[in-house]
Design an enzyme around this catalytic site. Structure first.
Site, PDB file in Angstrom:
ATOM      1  N   HIS A  69      -4.463  -1.348  17.657  1.00 33.71           N
ATOM      2  CA  HIS A  69      -3.141  -1.484  17.029  1.00 33.71           C
ATOM      3  C   HIS A  69      -3.084  -0.706  15.720  1.00 33.71           C
ATOM      4  O   HIS A  69      -2.175   0.110  15.500  1.00 33.71           O
ATOM      5  CB  HIS A  69      -2.840  -2.968  16.782  1.00 33.71           C
ATOM      6  CG  HIS A  69      -1.623  -3.218  15.946  1.00 33.71           C
ATOM      7  ND1 HIS A  69      -0.440  -3.674  16.478  1.00 33.71           N
ATOM      8  CD2 HIS A  69      -1.398  -3.082  14.600  1.00 33.71           C
ATOM      9  CE1 HIS A  69       0.454  -3.798  15.510  1.00 33.71           C
ATOM     10  NE2 HIS A  69      -0.106  -3.441  14.358  1.00 33.71           N
ATOM     11  N   GLU A  70      -4.047  -0.969  14.844  1.00 32.08           N
ATOM     12  CA  GLU A  70      -4.000  -0.347  13.525  1.00 32.08           C
ATOM     13  C   GLU A  70      -4.193   1.168  13.593  1.00 32.08           C
ATOM     14  O   GLU A  70      -3.543   1.921  12.870  1.00 32.08           O
ATOM     15  CB  GLU A  70      -5.038  -0.990  12.605  1.00 32.08           C
ATOM     16  CG  GLU A  70      -4.738  -2.444  12.262  1.00 32.08           C
ATOM     17  CD  GLU A  70      -3.396  -2.627  11.559  1.00 32.08           C
ATOM     18  OE1 GLU A  70      -2.951  -1.695  10.870  1.00 32.08           O
ATOM     19  OE2 GLU A  70      -2.799  -3.702  11.709  1.00 32.08           O
ATOM     20  N   HIS A  91      -1.061   3.058  14.350  1.00 36.71           N
ATOM     21  CA  HIS A  91      -0.197   3.393  13.209  1.00 36.71           C
ATOM     22  C   HIS A  91      -0.523   4.807  12.714  1.00 36.71           C
ATOM     23  O   HIS A  91       0.366   5.544  12.281  1.00 36.71           O
ATOM     24  CB  HIS A  91      -0.392   2.383  12.076  1.00 36.71           C
ATOM     25  CG  HIS A  91       0.343   1.098  12.281  1.00 36.71           C
ATOM     26  ND1 HIS A  91       1.705   1.044  12.483  1.00 36.71           N
ATOM     27  CD2 HIS A  91      -0.097  -0.194  12.318  1.00 36.71           C
ATOM     28  CE1 HIS A  91       2.081  -0.219  12.630  1.00 36.71           C
ATOM     29  NE2 HIS A  91       1.008  -0.991  12.539  1.00 36.71           N
ATOM     30  N   TYR A 133       9.305   2.914   8.490  1.00 35.72           N
ATOM     31  CA  TYR A 133       8.827   1.539   8.569  1.00 35.72           C
ATOM     32  C   TYR A 133       9.878   0.566   8.045  1.00 35.72           C
ATOM     33  O   TYR A 133       9.662  -0.168   7.083  1.00 35.72           O
ATOM     34  CB  TYR A 133       7.511   1.403   7.806  1.00 35.72           C
ATOM     35  CG  TYR A 133       6.651   0.251   8.270  1.00 35.72           C
ATOM     36  CD1 TYR A 133       6.132   0.220   9.565  1.00 35.72           C
ATOM     37  CD2 TYR A 133       6.349  -0.800   7.421  1.00 35.72           C
ATOM     38  CE1 TYR A 133       5.342  -0.832   9.994  1.00 35.72           C
ATOM     39  CE2 TYR A 133       5.562  -1.860   7.833  1.00 35.72           C
ATOM     40  CZ  TYR A 133       5.071  -1.865   9.121  1.00 35.72           C
ATOM     41  OH  TYR A 133       4.285  -2.920   9.548  1.00 35.72           O
ATOM     42  N   GLU A 169       5.818  -0.810  14.942  1.00 34.97           N
ATOM     43  CA  GLU A 169       4.936  -1.942  15.217  1.00 34.97           C
ATOM     44  C   GLU A 169       4.709  -2.124  16.720  1.00 34.97           C
ATOM     45  O   GLU A 169       3.597  -2.423  17.163  1.00 34.97           O
ATOM     46  CB  GLU A 169       5.519  -3.230  14.627  1.00 34.97           C
ATOM     47  CG  GLU A 169       5.237  -3.412  13.154  1.00 34.97           C
ATOM     48  CD  GLU A 169       3.746  -3.514  12.854  1.00 34.97           C
ATOM     49  OE1 GLU A 169       3.001  -4.065  13.679  1.00 34.97           O
ATOM     50  OE2 GLU A 169       3.333  -3.027  11.789  1.00 34.97           O
ATOM     51  N   ASP A 174      10.104  -8.522   5.342  1.00 39.38           N
ATOM     52  CA  ASP A 174       9.211  -7.776   6.226  1.00 39.38           C
ATOM     53  C   ASP A 174       9.838  -6.457   6.674  1.00 39.38           C
ATOM     54  O   ASP A 174       9.880  -6.118   7.848  1.00 39.38           O
ATOM     55  CB  ASP A 174       8.830  -8.625   7.442  1.00 39.38           C
ATOM     56  CG  ASP A 174       7.739  -7.987   8.296  1.00 39.38           C
ATOM     57  OD1 ASP A 174       6.956  -7.170   7.762  1.00 39.38           O
ATOM     58  OD2 ASP A 174       7.692  -8.287   9.506  1.00 39.38           O
ATOM     59  N   HIS A 186       7.876  -6.884  12.166  1.00 40.08           N
ATOM     60  CA  HIS A 186       6.905  -7.618  12.985  1.00 40.08           C
ATOM     61  C   HIS A 186       7.580  -8.642  13.890  1.00 40.08           C
ATOM     62  O   HIS A 186       6.939  -9.172  14.800  1.00 40.08           O
ATOM     63  CB  HIS A 186       5.891  -8.348  12.104  1.00 40.08           C
ATOM     64  CG  HIS A 186       4.904  -7.451  11.433  1.00 40.08           C
ATOM     65  ND1 HIS A 186       5.090  -6.969  10.146  1.00 40.08           N
ATOM     66  CD2 HIS A 186       3.723  -6.947  11.862  1.00 40.08           C
ATOM     67  CE1 HIS A 186       4.062  -6.203   9.817  1.00 40.08           C
ATOM     68  NE2 HIS A 186       3.218  -6.172  10.830  1.00 40.08           N
TER      69      HIS A 186
END
Length: 357
Positions: free
Chosen positions: A175-176, A179, A190, A199, A272, A277
């Protein structure tokens, strides 16, 4: 491949645990639970602000460029519970495993992500040019998160009460790093729907990294993000569910998973970054529906279409859900013609209430 100039190059600070989860946890009566959450929130906010300040002017990444090799170049560091990055080097590419399980899990996860990108899509690392994959473990004390800061991966150990070591979930690593893939390609803003797409892309390819490494078909996969991260006391399975957004956890301390599963329940919020998210559950579910409708290995046909759109030239940095859906329909036509794939893409987006025409 260099970032496209029309989108600029703005690395963002992205964490796997959303702020709303940590905010809820920070309000717990037990200081042993609320304390680590508050410190994590404060640290994340400071690092996010620093990242925004250093990217007001578009720039190129500061990490070293790699070579167009079919082998990854991984470098692992140990922060020794400090916050200075990257920390102390503990393992480089090709070296034997260490006695530290966190180091070895991070090393394996970085490699699995590299392998999926190369084998399934012919891409060498997240930038397409063999960029070294850097990870730091044991970040800070009781740090309840993992993040990609535009240059490297960072893993906390968790507080042991709500969250466990963040290297235990391979999909979190995937996942990270995604990005970073998004940063080097469409560079989705974002905020709002483009941020939720950002995301969702990370959840999609994070899940595909896990499925690929386990040899699972779409029907065999659990479609959970962060399974294994929640401590035994928590009533929940994971951080998010792509199959059924809103069902990942229902806990006295964390509350109930708030993700919507369709546009009917889209959340309008200023928190957020506009709910990136939260509303990512909508495109997440669309991908799940497509992958399971097509069957087989999700990284092949379904994943291929998402990858085509993300790395193509048409996806704008401020794209909304409908823009992305339309491009996946066009990608299905281009790659597979008027077949089952095209119909499945249209149906998936229709089921979550996103127009794709």
């Amino acid at each position: 491949m260099q970032p496209r100039p029309q989108h600029g190059f703005h690395p963002v600070f992205c964490t796997i645990v959303p702020p709303h989860v940590l905010d809820k946890l920070s309000q717990a009566d037990d200081p042993g639970l609320s304390g680590p959450a508050r410190r994590t929130l404060e640290g994340d906010a400071a690092r996010r602000t620093r990242r925004q300040m250093t990217t007001l002017v578009p720039s190129v990444p500061t990490v070293a460029t790699g070579t167009e090799s079919d082998k990854p170049e991984r470098i692992l560091y140990d922060c020794r519970h400090g916050t200075r990055l990257p920390g102390f080097k503990v393992r480089s590419e090709g070296e034997q495993p260490t006695r530290d399980a966190s180091v070895n899990r991070a090393y394996a996860g970085l490699g699995a992500t590299f392998e999926l990108l190369l084998t399934a899509y012919g891409r060498r690392s997240i930038d397409g040019n063999g960029l070294p994959l850097i990870g730091s473990v044991h970040y800070d004390e009781q740090y309840n998160n993992a993040f990609f800061d535009g240059e490297q991966m960072v893993f906390g150990d968790g507080d042991g009460e709500i969250f466990l070591d963040f290297t235990v979930a391979i999909d979190v690593i995937g996942h990270e790093l995604t990005h970073g893939l998004t940063q080097y390609t469409a560079n989705l803003s974002y905020f709002g729907q483009s941020g939720a797409l950002n995301e969702s892309m990370s959840d999609v390819f994070g899940s595909l990294v896990k499925q690929y490494s386990l040899g699972q078909t779409a029907d065999q996969a659990d479609w959970l993000i962060g399974a294994g991260l929640l401590a035994p006391r928590v009533q929940g399975k994971a951080l998010r569910s792509m199959k059924a957004p809103g069902t990942a956890y229902d806990d006295d301390v964390l509350g109930k998973d708030p993700q919507p599963a369709s546009m009917e329940d889209y959340i309008h919020t200023t928190e957020d970054n506009g709910g990136v998210h939260l509303n990512s559950g909508i495109p997440n579910r669309a991908f799940y529906l497509l992958a399971t409708a097509l069957g087989g290995n999700a990284w092949e046909r379904a994943g291929r279409l998402w990858f085509d759109v993300l790395t193509g030239d048409e996806l704008a940095g401020d794209a909304d859900f409908s823009d992305f859906a339309r491009l996946t329909v066009e990608a299905a036509k281009d790659r597979y013609g008027e077949g089952d794939e095209l119909e499945a893409v249209r149906k998936a987006w229709s089921e979550v209430g996103v127009p794709s025409a």
